[in-house]
Structure formats: C-alpha cells, structure tokens
Write a protein that holds these residues in place. Structure first.
Motif, PDB file in Angstrom:
ATOM      1  N   LEU A 164       5.368  -9.733  -7.678  1.00 15.70           N
ATOM      2  CA  LEU A 164       3.885  -9.975  -7.126  1.00 15.70           C
ATOM      3  C   LEU A 164       3.670 -11.561  -7.410  1.00 15.70           C
ATOM      4  CD1 LEU A 164       1.323  -9.355  -6.036  1.00 15.70           C
ATOM      5  CD2 LEU A 164       0.815  -9.826  -8.972  1.00 15.70           C
ATOM      6  N   LEU A 165       3.607 -11.768  -6.060  1.00 12.85           N
ATOM      7  CA  LEU A 165       3.446 -13.242  -5.660  1.00 12.85           C
ATOM      8  C   LEU A 165       2.433 -13.747  -5.265  1.00 12.85           C
ATOM      9  CD1 LEU A 165       6.638 -14.079  -3.004  1.00 12.85           C
ATOM     10  CD2 LEU A 165       6.420 -14.208  -5.959  1.00 12.85           C
ATOM     11  N   TYR A 166       1.548 -14.175  -6.196  1.00 10.49           N
ATOM     12  CA  TYR A 166      -0.098 -14.515  -6.079  1.00 10.49           C
ATOM     13  C   TYR A 166       0.128 -16.018  -6.611  1.00 10.49           C
ATOM     14  CZ  TYR A 166      -0.167 -15.575 -11.230  1.00 10.49           C
ATOM     15  OH  TYR A 166       0.229 -15.891 -12.641  1.00 10.49           O
ATOM     16  N   GLY A 167      -0.935 -16.220  -5.589  1.00 17.27           N
ATOM     17  CA  GLY A 167      -0.916 -17.717  -5.281  1.00 17.27           C
ATOM     18  C   GLY A 167      -2.511 -17.976  -4.293  1.00 17.27           C
ATOM     19  N   VAL A 285      -7.591  -1.647   3.706  1.00 18.12           N
ATOM     20  CA  VAL A 285      -9.039  -1.142   4.010  1.00 18.12           C
ATOM     21  C   VAL A 285      -9.155  -0.077   2.740  1.00 18.12           C
ATOM     22  CG1 VAL A 285      -9.794   1.373   4.554  1.00 18.12           C
ATOM     23  CG2 VAL A 285      -8.684   0.019   6.171  1.00 18.12           C
ATOM     24  N   GLU A 286      -7.486   0.095   2.442  1.00 11.85           N
ATOM     25  CA  GLU A 286      -7.703   0.859   0.943  1.00 11.85           C
ATOM     26  C   GLU A 286      -7.605   0.099  -0.261  1.00 11.85           C
ATOM     27  OE1 GLU A 286      -5.796   2.546   3.114  1.00 11.85           O
ATOM     28  OE2 GLU A 286      -6.285   3.997   3.103  1.00 11.85           O
ATOM     29  N   PRO A 287      -7.564  -0.229  -1.356  1.00 10.37           N
ATOM     30  CA  PRO A 287      -8.449  -1.007  -2.124  1.00 10.37           C
ATOM     31  C   PRO A 287      -6.390  -1.228  -3.461  1.00 10.37           C
ATOM     32  CG  PRO A 287      -9.183   0.754  -3.313  1.00 10.37           C
ATOM     33  CD  PRO A 287      -9.073   1.148  -1.792  1.00 10.37           C
ATOM     34  N   PRO A 288      -6.472  -2.075  -3.608  1.00  7.87           N
ATOM     35  CA  PRO A 288      -4.812  -2.779  -3.809  1.00  7.87           C
ATOM     36  C   PRO A 288      -4.973  -2.167  -4.864  1.00  7.87           C
ATOM     37  CG  PRO A 288      -6.607  -5.245  -4.084  1.00  7.87           C
ATOM     38  CD  PRO A 288      -6.931  -3.536  -3.261  1.00  7.87           C
ATOM     39  N   GLN A 289      -5.836  -1.323  -5.898  1.00  7.86           N
ATOM     40  CA  GLN A 289      -5.055  -0.117  -7.079  1.00  7.86           C
ATOM     41  C   GLN A 289      -4.676   0.664  -6.499  1.00  7.86           C
ATOM     42  OE1 GLN A 289      -6.055  -1.700 -10.536  1.00  7.86           O
ATOM     43  NE2 GLN A 289      -4.642   0.606 -11.221  1.00  7.86           N
ATOM     44  N   LYS A 290      -5.019   1.943  -5.393  1.00  7.62           N
ATOM     45  CA  LYS A 290      -5.319   2.619  -4.712  1.00  7.62           C
ATOM     46  C   LYS A 290      -3.262   2.328  -4.103  1.00  7.62           C
ATOM     47  CE  LYS A 290      -7.179   6.279  -1.687  1.00  7.62           C
ATOM     48  NZ  LYS A 290      -7.697   6.128  -0.768  1.00  7.62           N
ATOM     49  N   LEU A 291      -3.554   1.277  -3.638  1.00  7.10           N
ATOM     50  CA  LEU A 291      -1.844   1.179  -2.866  1.00  7.10           C
ATOM     51  C   LEU A 291      -0.714   1.046  -4.114  1.00  7.10           C
ATOM     52  CD1 LEU A 291      -2.528  -1.767  -0.023  1.00  7.10           C
ATOM     53  CD2 LEU A 291      -2.205   0.324   0.035  1.00  7.10           C
ATOM     54  N   ASN A 331      -5.748 -10.363 -11.970  1.00  6.04           N
ATOM     55  CA  ASN A 331      -7.252  -9.492 -12.532  1.00  6.04           C
ATOM     56  C   ASN A 331      -7.871  -9.261 -11.772  1.00  6.04           C
ATOM     57  OD1 ASN A 331      -5.295 -10.173 -15.559  1.00  6.04           O
ATOM     58  ND2 ASN A 331      -6.023 -11.781 -15.835  1.00  6.04           N
ATOM     59  N   GLU A 332      -7.766  -9.657 -10.808  1.00 11.70           N
ATOM     60  CA  GLU A 332      -9.683  -9.201  -9.700  1.00 11.70           C
ATOM     61  C   GLU A 332      -9.167  -7.921  -9.273  1.00 11.70           C
ATOM     62  OE1 GLU A 332     -10.915 -12.600  -7.286  1.00 11.70           O
ATOM     63  OE2 GLU A 332     -10.446 -13.821  -8.828  1.00 11.70           O
ATOM     64  N   ILE A 333      -8.138  -7.914  -8.798  1.00 11.36           N
ATOM     65  CA  ILE A 333      -7.440  -6.447  -8.095  1.00 11.36           C
ATOM     66  C   ILE A 333      -6.715  -5.593  -8.514  1.00 11.36           C
ATOM     67  CG2 ILE A 333      -7.534  -7.814  -5.685  1.00 11.36           C
ATOM     68  CD1 ILE A 333      -4.312  -8.374  -6.179  1.00 11.36           C
ATOM     69  N   ASP A 335      -6.150  -3.340 -12.688  1.00  8.60           N
ATOM     70  CA  ASP A 335      -6.166  -2.727 -13.860  1.00  8.60           C
ATOM     71  C   ASP A 335      -4.820  -3.629 -14.656  1.00  8.60           C
ATOM     72  OD1 ASP A 335      -4.202  -0.422 -14.061  1.00  8.60           O
ATOM     73  OD2 ASP A 335      -6.195   0.918 -13.350  1.00  8.60           O
ATOM     74  N   GLY A 336      -4.937  -3.150 -15.959  1.00  9.74           N
ATOM     75  CA  GLY A 336      -3.954  -3.796 -16.768  1.00  9.74           C
ATOM     76  C   GLY A 336      -2.860  -2.201 -16.845  1.00  9.74           C
ATOM     77  N   ALA A 337      -3.028  -1.337 -16.183  1.00 11.00           N
ATOM     78  CA  ALA A 337      -2.394  -0.613 -15.729  1.00 11.00           C
ATOM     79  C   ALA A 337      -0.938  -0.499 -14.850  1.00 11.00           C
ATOM     80  CB  ALA A 337      -3.075   1.129 -16.133  1.00 11.00           C
ATOM     81  N   ALA A 338      -2.254  -0.746 -13.953  1.00  7.30           N
ATOM     82  CA  ALA A 338      -1.238  -1.223 -12.016  1.00  7.30           C
ATOM     83  C   ALA A 338      -0.357  -2.471 -12.180  1.00  7.30           C
ATOM     84  CB  ALA A 338      -2.073  -1.654 -11.277  1.00  7.30           C
ATOM     85  N   LEU A 339      -0.871  -3.389 -13.510  1.00 11.58           N
ATOM     86  CA  LEU A 339      -0.093  -4.447 -13.638  1.00 11.58           C
ATOM     87  C   LEU A 339       1.462  -4.578 -14.746  1.00 11.58           C
ATOM     88  CD1 LEU A 339      -3.127  -7.585 -14.319  1.00 11.58           C
ATOM     89  CD2 LEU A 339      -1.164  -7.308 -12.414  1.00 11.58           C
ATOM     90  N   ARG A 340       1.278  -3.558 -15.449  1.00 10.88           N
ATOM     91  CA  ARG A 340       2.519  -3.440 -15.298  1.00 10.88           C
ATOM     92  C   ARG A 340       3.384  -2.823 -15.302  1.00 10.88           C
ATOM     93  NH1 ARG A 340      -1.365  -1.498 -20.085  1.00 10.88           N
ATOM     94  NH2 ARG A 340      -1.228   0.640 -19.123  1.00 10.88           N
ATOM     95  N   ARG A 341       3.372  -1.596 -14.188  1.00  9.92           N
ATOM     96  CA  ARG A 341       4.232  -1.394 -13.297  1.00  9.92           C
ATOM     97  C   ARG A 341       4.406  -2.209 -11.901  1.00  9.92           C
ATOM     98  NH1 ARG A 341       0.485   3.621 -14.445  1.00  9.92           N
ATOM     99  NH2 ARG A 341       1.385   5.191 -15.126  1.00  9.92           N
TER     100      ARG A 341
END
Length: 437
Positions: A164-167, A285-291, A331-333, A335-341
């Motif tokens: 994940l590249l963010y900034g 269109v789909e939220p990041p969590q769903k993707l 953290n805005e897009i 949850d913790g479970a998704a970030l762990r993956r």
C-alpha cells in the motif's frame, strides 16, 4: 533500459506427443477443424503456426482427421512451400466444424490445461524475484526520492506480497509503481489461452502483454532449433495491469461472451507473474474496504476463485504483486483487519525544500528552461508560504510547462521571471470563491 534478469525462469517444455499437451484428442481435432474452416488454411506448416503446435503433432492431427473422413488431401503440391501437400475439409469435416463452432467459437492456438499452467507459474513466480538495491536505484533513476524510501520498497517488492503506497497527491506514487515493474527486468511465458473442464479462457492480451521478442513461429524453424519452448505460450515482459477509479468488482470475474461462447481472463489473471496496480484507491464506485475484501483469499492463499457461466467454481494460481495506491490515510478507508492483510504500508510524502529545488533544476534542464535565482527566491519566499510551504513532486513540471507555454504564446525566449512565476502559479490552484449561478 537494460536491466539484468532478476529471476531464473524455466521455459515450458515443448510437447513431444499429443498426450503431453494435456488436452483431449477430440478437443484438439475440433480446434484444428474450426481453424481450417474459419481461416482457410491448407498447409500443415501454416496450420502448425495457427494452432501453436509443432509440425509433427499437427500432421498427426491431420492424419487422424483424414482417417475419420473429415479432412482430405487436395492432391496439389505447393512448390513455394517446400512441396507441402495441401489439405481441405470434406463435407463431413465442414459439418463437424460448424457443429463445434456452435458449441464454442474458439479456434486458433491450442490452450494450456489449467494444471500445466499452474506448474509454469511456479517456475516463474513473482515471489522468486531477487531484487537488489542497485536494480531498484537504476529503475527509479528518473525520480528524486527520499533516501529511506528505497529501503522500504526493496523488501516489499522482493517479498512478492501486497503493498500500500499512501500519501498526498502528486508525489509520484504511480511513477514508483511503474519503476518497480521496470526493476524486475526479466521475462516470463504467458499462455495464449488456458483450458478448464472443456472451456477455453483466453489469457494473452496484446494490450496488457508486451511480447519480449519476435517468437519463432515457423514450425520448420522450430524443428531445426530443437523446439525451444511450448509455442502455446508467448515470451513476454512481466505484465503490468493498471486500474484506477474505473475499477469495479465485476472486472475481476471471468468475462463470458454469450455469442461466441468463450471466456476472457479477468484483469488479475492477465497480471499473473507481474504487477496489478490499483491506482487512486478510494475513487472507485465500490468502497476500498469492499475491494480489498475481494483480494483476501488471493493475497493470503496465493490462489483465486473464478466461476464459469454454469456456476461451477474453480481455483487458479494467484501469483501477482498487488500495489494499492491512495491519497487517503489508510485508517480513513480500511479497518484493522483489512490493513493486516496488506503486508507493506509505505508512505510516499512530499519533497523537502532541498529535494524540490533538485527536482525543479532537473526538470528545467531537461526542458531547456534557464534557471533564475530571483525568480526562484520569489517562488520560495512569496508563493509557497501561501500554501504553508507544502511541496509536491508534480509542481516543478507543472510550473515550468506553464512558463514554457506563456513564452511560446508571447513569442519570447524561454525565461524564468517573478511575473511568469505568478502567472504559472495562478493556474496551479483554483481560488476558493463562490460562483454566481
């Protein structure tokens, strides 16, 4: 850019017998008949090229079809083609070809069985890439990056895991993603199509896959050179699939053509052995969590699950470096479970003033814009304080291109002045104001 190979990829072996193709004889015979019917090809050497088999195996299929009264010799020797005998479909052969086409319009290259494809993917896994700092530096040579960023990127790429590249926007996340691909530098074998349960799924896509060299398609030449690799594959650069705000979940499913009754591989399958970049995550269109939830099984188990039109599900290898790129804070897009993956989280920040000036000077030199100390001081002391001295990598290119456009319009030599800086700056930001309606 000449990069040294970063993995030792073993080629798929050339099938020496029809059994070694892994396909049923009936399927191969029908693809042969459909190819002859649709393409009007009559020479064995041409047919071998079309169906991506060696000349001996193609001749064996022809002889089998002749024995079944589906193909007949034309009785004509082609002097310009090494005195080859021509062949044509009989009336029974045409009827069989039409019947086979009614079941599937697929013809041309013989597919590779899914099981064989899985074995080849293990031979050329993206996780086997051994990337050095020097290779990454050479691939990123056109970018000015913080010194510690490569130290984070290198282990991430070598692991073959998700990144994940963010900034903030405009700081080269997309350029970094492309640089990672360039750093890989080696080549793999992409199947023209794969077969599962009698269904053909086309994989090779000239839009996605870049053939690394002219493949030896002349079957006679293949015979002379010892059959280097299975011609059902194309030797390609490791693929890169880039998607952005247009990405939807159904783009990750098999594409079925109800008219042709054929399947096309989804994007992530075309990216196997390479990189799948999800740019601008959070703009879909789909939220990041769903993707990301859609990627959980592939990312954790290195396999993906696809479904045929009948509803039957099957497993395909998932051997892809997935890079998510976003302007949002994770953290805005997620949850913790998704970030762990997502195995590696790397922040790509804006440049310091020193780095900004280096980028500005490099861009100016490339574009033939002379630097002016007074104009630069005006930019740093007057303009940037208005935006709290927040620098971004895209800004030097933007400002210099703006000044070049103004100079071209005014008919004056390229130059950098406080006035031109002001005019360029005015186009970089939109004034926050109410518009009367």
């Amino acid at each position: 850019m000449n990069m040294q190979p970063t993995a030792n990829v073993t080629a798929p072996p050339m099938p020496k017998t029809l059994a070694e193709t892994g396909l049923s004889v009936v399927m191969m015979r029908d693809i042969l008949l459909k190819s002859m019917f649709r393409m009007n090809v009559d020479l064995v050497s041409d047919l071998a090229r079309v169906i991506s088999l060696s000349v001996p195996l193609t001749q064996e299929l022809i002889d089998m079809a002749r024995g079944q009264k589906l193909v007949e010799a034309t009785g004509t020797l082609h002097a310009t083609s090494g005195n080859e005998m021509g062949y044509q479909l009989t009336d029974s052969g045409k009827a069989r070809a039409l019947d086979a086409l009614s079941q599937s319009e697929y013809y041309g290259a013989m597919p590779v069985p899914l099981e064989h494809y899985g074995k080849q993917m293990k031979r050329q896994s993206v996780r086997d890439i051994k990337l050095t700092r020097d290779q990454l530096v050479r691939a990123m040579g056109h970018l000015i990056l913080p010194p510690d960023l490569l130290g984070h990127l290198g282990p991430a790429v070598t692991s073959g895991r998700s990144i994940l590249l963010y900034g903030p926007p405009g700081n080269g996340k997309s350029s970094i993603s492309n640089g990672i691909r360039a750093a890989m530098g080696d080549k793999i074998y992409i199947p023209r199509a794969i077969e599962y349960s009698g269904q053909v799924i086309t994989v090779y896509d000239p839009i996605v896959h870049s053939a690394a060299e002219e493949q030896t398609d002349d079957p006679n030449s293949l015979r002379r050179t010892g059959n280097r690799f299975d011609p059902r594959y194309v030797y390609c650069e490791r693929p890169t699939v880039i998607t952005g705000g247009e990405l939807t979940l159904d783009m990750l499913d098999l594409k079925y053509n109800p008219v042709a009754r054929t399947y096309q591989a989804p994007l992530q399958l075309k990216a196997s052995g390479g990189i799948f970049i999800v740019d601008d995550l959070g703009r879909q269109v789909e939220p990041p969590q769903k993707l990301v939830n859609r990627w959980i099984v592939p990312l954790e188990e290195s396999r993906d699950i696809l479904a045929l039109q009948s509803g039957e599900k099957f497993t395909v290898p998932f051997d892809t470096l997935v890079i998510f790129s976003t302007n949002f804070h994770p953290n805005e897009i997620f949850d913790g479970a998704a970030l762990r993956r997502i195995f590696f989280k790397i922040k790509v920040d804006g440049p310091t003033q020193e780095m900004f000036l280096r980028i500005f000077a490099m861009v100016a030199r490339k574009k033939g814009m002379p630097l002016d100390e007074g104009a630069l001081l005006h930019l740093l002391k007057t303009k940037y304080p208005t935006i709290d001295n927040v620098f971004a990598n895209y800004q030097p290119v933007f400002l210099i291109d703006q000044m070049i456009s103004i100079c071209d319009f005014e008919g004056i030599p390229y130059q950098m002045t406080p006035e031109l800086i002001d005019r360029a700056w005015a186009n970089m930001f939109v004034k926050d104001e109410k518009i009367a309606k």
